[in-house]
Motif scaffolding. Structure first.
Motif, PDB file in Angstrom:
ATOM      1  N   TYR A   1       0.829  -1.202   0.000  1.00 35.15           N
ATOM      2  CA  TYR A   1       0.000   0.000   0.000  1.00 35.15           C
ATOM      3  C   TYR A   1       0.865   1.255   0.000  1.00 35.15           C
ATOM      4  CZ  TYR A   1      -3.088   3.668   1.648  1.00 35.15           C
ATOM      5  OH  TYR A   1      -3.766   4.854   1.777  1.00 35.15           O
ATOM      6  N   LEU A   2       1.900   1.274   0.824  1.00 36.81           N
ATOM      7  CA  LEU A   2       2.768   2.449   0.880  1.00 36.81           C
ATOM      8  C   LEU A   2       3.509   2.662  -0.444  1.00 36.81           C
ATOM      9  CD1 LEU A   2       4.188   2.075   4.485  1.00 36.81           C
ATOM     10  CD2 LEU A   2       2.497   3.730   3.676  1.00 36.81           C
TER      11      LEU A   2
ATOM     12  N   TRP B   1       3.027   5.912  -2.733  1.00 36.39           N
ATOM     13  CA  TRP B   1       4.206   6.723  -3.015  1.00 36.39           C
ATOM     14  C   TRP B   1       4.454   6.848  -4.519  1.00 36.39           C
ATOM     15  CZ3 TRP B   1       9.682   4.745  -3.528  1.00 36.39           C
ATOM     16  CH2 TRP B   1      10.603   5.794  -3.571  1.00 36.39           C
ATOM     17  N   LEU B   2       4.241   5.753  -5.265  1.00 38.15           N
ATOM     18  CA  LEU B   2       4.500   5.764  -6.701  1.00 38.15           C
ATOM     19  C   LEU B   2       3.268   6.133  -7.531  1.00 38.15           C
ATOM     20  CD1 LEU B   2       6.664   2.529  -6.889  1.00 38.15           C
ATOM     21  CD2 LEU B   2       7.464   4.897  -6.954  1.00 38.15           C
ATOM     22  N   HIS B   3       2.137   6.411  -6.873  1.00 37.55           N
ATOM     23  CA  HIS B   3       0.883   6.785  -7.535  1.00 37.55           C
ATOM     24  C   HIS B   3       0.479   5.740  -8.557  1.00 37.55           C
ATOM     25  CE1 HIS B   3       1.164  10.654  -5.584  1.00 37.55           C
ATOM     26  NE2 HIS B   3       2.395  10.796  -6.061  1.00 37.55           N
ATOM     27  N   THR B   4       0.472   4.487  -8.149  1.00 30.67           N
ATOM     28  CA  THR B   4       0.078   3.389  -9.023  1.00 30.67           C
ATOM     29  C   THR B   4      -1.195   2.752  -8.493  1.00 30.67           C
ATOM     30  OG1 THR B   4       1.403   1.815  -7.785  1.00 30.67           O
ATOM     31  CG2 THR B   4       2.450   2.866  -9.678  1.00 30.67           C
ATOM     32  N   LYS B   5      -1.783   1.921  -9.341  1.00 31.77           N
ATOM     33  CA  LYS B   5      -2.937   1.138  -8.895  1.00 31.77           C
ATOM     34  C   LYS B   5      -2.419   0.063  -7.934  1.00 31.77           C
ATOM     35  CE  LYS B   5      -5.576   2.026 -13.022  1.00 31.77           C
ATOM     36  NZ  LYS B   5      -6.294   1.470 -14.162  1.00 31.77           N
ATOM     37  N   PRO B   6      -3.297  -0.727  -7.359  1.00 34.97           N
ATOM     38  CA  PRO B   6      -2.841  -1.705  -6.351  1.00 34.97           C
ATOM     39  C   PRO B   6      -1.976  -2.836  -6.901  1.00 34.97           C
ATOM     40  CG  PRO B   6      -5.232  -1.510  -6.351  1.00 34.97           C
ATOM     41  CD  PRO B   6      -4.729  -0.650  -7.433  1.00 34.97           C
ATOM     42  N   VAL B   7      -0.959  -2.491  -7.654  1.00 34.75           N
ATOM     43  CA  VAL B   7      -0.067  -3.500  -8.231  1.00 34.75           C
ATOM     44  C   VAL B   7       0.799  -4.121  -7.142  1.00 34.75           C
ATOM     45  CG1 VAL B   7       1.858  -3.850  -9.811  1.00 34.75           C
ATOM     46  CG2 VAL B   7      -0.022  -2.343 -10.456  1.00 34.75           C
ATOM     47  N   PHE B   8       1.417  -3.297  -6.329  1.00 30.89           N
ATOM     48  CA  PHE B   8       2.347  -3.809  -5.322  1.00 30.89           C
ATOM     49  C   PHE B   8       1.621  -4.537  -4.199  1.00 30.89           C
ATOM     50  CE2 PHE B   8       4.836  -0.384  -7.303  1.00 30.89           C
ATOM     51  CZ  PHE B   8       5.904  -1.148  -7.721  1.00 30.89           C
ATOM     52  N   ARG B   9       0.386  -4.127  -3.907  1.00 27.63           N
ATOM     53  CA  ARG B   9      -0.372  -4.854  -2.896  1.00 27.63           C
ATOM     54  C   ARG B   9      -0.666  -6.264  -3.372  1.00 27.63           C
ATOM     55  NH1 ARG B   9      -5.293  -1.296  -1.151  1.00 27.63           N
ATOM     56  NH2 ARG B   9      -4.805  -0.180  -3.041  1.00 27.63           N
ATOM     57  N   ARG B  10      -0.944  -6.411  -4.647  1.00 26.70           N
ATOM     58  CA  ARG B  10      -1.204  -7.749  -5.186  1.00 26.70           C
ATOM     59  C   ARG B  10       0.063  -8.588  -5.157  1.00 26.70           C
ATOM     60  NH1 ARG B  10      -4.632  -5.576 -10.138  1.00 26.70           N
ATOM     61  NH2 ARG B  10      -6.482  -5.023  -8.965  1.00 26.70           N
ATOM     62  N   LEU B  11       1.183  -7.960  -5.496  1.00 26.56           N
ATOM     63  CA  LEU B  11       2.445  -8.697  -5.464  1.00 26.56           C
ATOM     64  C   LEU B  11       2.829  -9.087  -4.041  1.00 26.56           C
ATOM     65  CD1 LEU B  11       4.602  -6.731  -8.069  1.00 26.56           C
ATOM     66  CD2 LEU B  11       3.499  -8.956  -8.337  1.00 26.56           C
ATOM     67  N   ALA B  12       2.487  -8.238  -3.086  1.00 27.26           N
ATOM     68  CA  ALA B  12       2.844  -8.503  -1.700  1.00 27.26           C
ATOM     69  C   ALA B  12       1.918  -9.555  -1.073  1.00 27.26           C
ATOM     70  CB  ALA B  12       2.796  -7.219  -0.882  1.00 27.26           C
ATOM     71  N   GLY B  13       0.844  -9.908  -1.760  1.00 28.21           N
ATOM     72  CA  GLY B  13      -0.042 -10.963  -1.253  1.00 28.21           C
ATOM     73  C   GLY B  13      -1.049 -10.479  -0.242  1.00 28.21           C
ATOM     74  N   SER B  14      -1.461  -9.237  -0.335  1.00 28.42           N
ATOM     75  CA  SER B  14      -2.446  -8.744   0.631  1.00 28.42           C
ATOM     76  C   SER B  14      -3.841  -9.201   0.224  1.00 28.42           C
ATOM     77  CB  SER B  14      -2.385  -7.222   0.710  1.00 28.42           C
ATOM     78  OG  SER B  14      -2.983  -6.654  -0.442  1.00 28.42           O
ATOM     79  N   GLY B  15      -4.831  -8.799   0.971  1.00 29.09           N
ATOM     80  CA  GLY B  15      -6.208  -9.232   0.750  1.00 29.09           C
ATOM     81  C   GLY B  15      -6.767  -8.812  -0.599  1.00 29.09           C
TER      82      GLY B  15
END
Length: 74
Positions: free
Chosen positions: A49-50, A54-68
């Motif tokens: 999420y952070l 910070w990078l003003h992107t869609k939830p790409v990194f949250r998906r990669l990190a395995g969040s809900g």
């Protein structure tokens, strides 16, 4: 008088004591495991999420990190 710090009667503990220590160690690991697994998902989701914020992107990194969010959409 012995020259080291070992007690004079250095008999090994009884098998009952060893078994009790083994059972208590297993119980401690079993009690710790759920917290570790949940903490890993929460920390990964928070970092994702952070990074997204910070990078003003869609939830790409949250998906990669395995969040809900990534788990819900799959």
């Amino acid at each position: 008088m012995p020259s080291d710090n070992k007690p004079e009667n250095s008999d090994s503990p009884s098998p009952g004591v060893e078994k009790a220590k083994d059972v208590s160690n297993q119980a401690a690991i079993a009690m710790e495991l759920p917290f570790v697994l949940v903490a890993a998902v929460v920390v990964g989701g928070l970092l994702g999420y952070l990074l997204d914020h910070w990078l003003h992107t869609k939830p790409v990194f949250r998906r990669l990190a395995g969040s809900g969010d990534g788990i819900k959409r799959s």
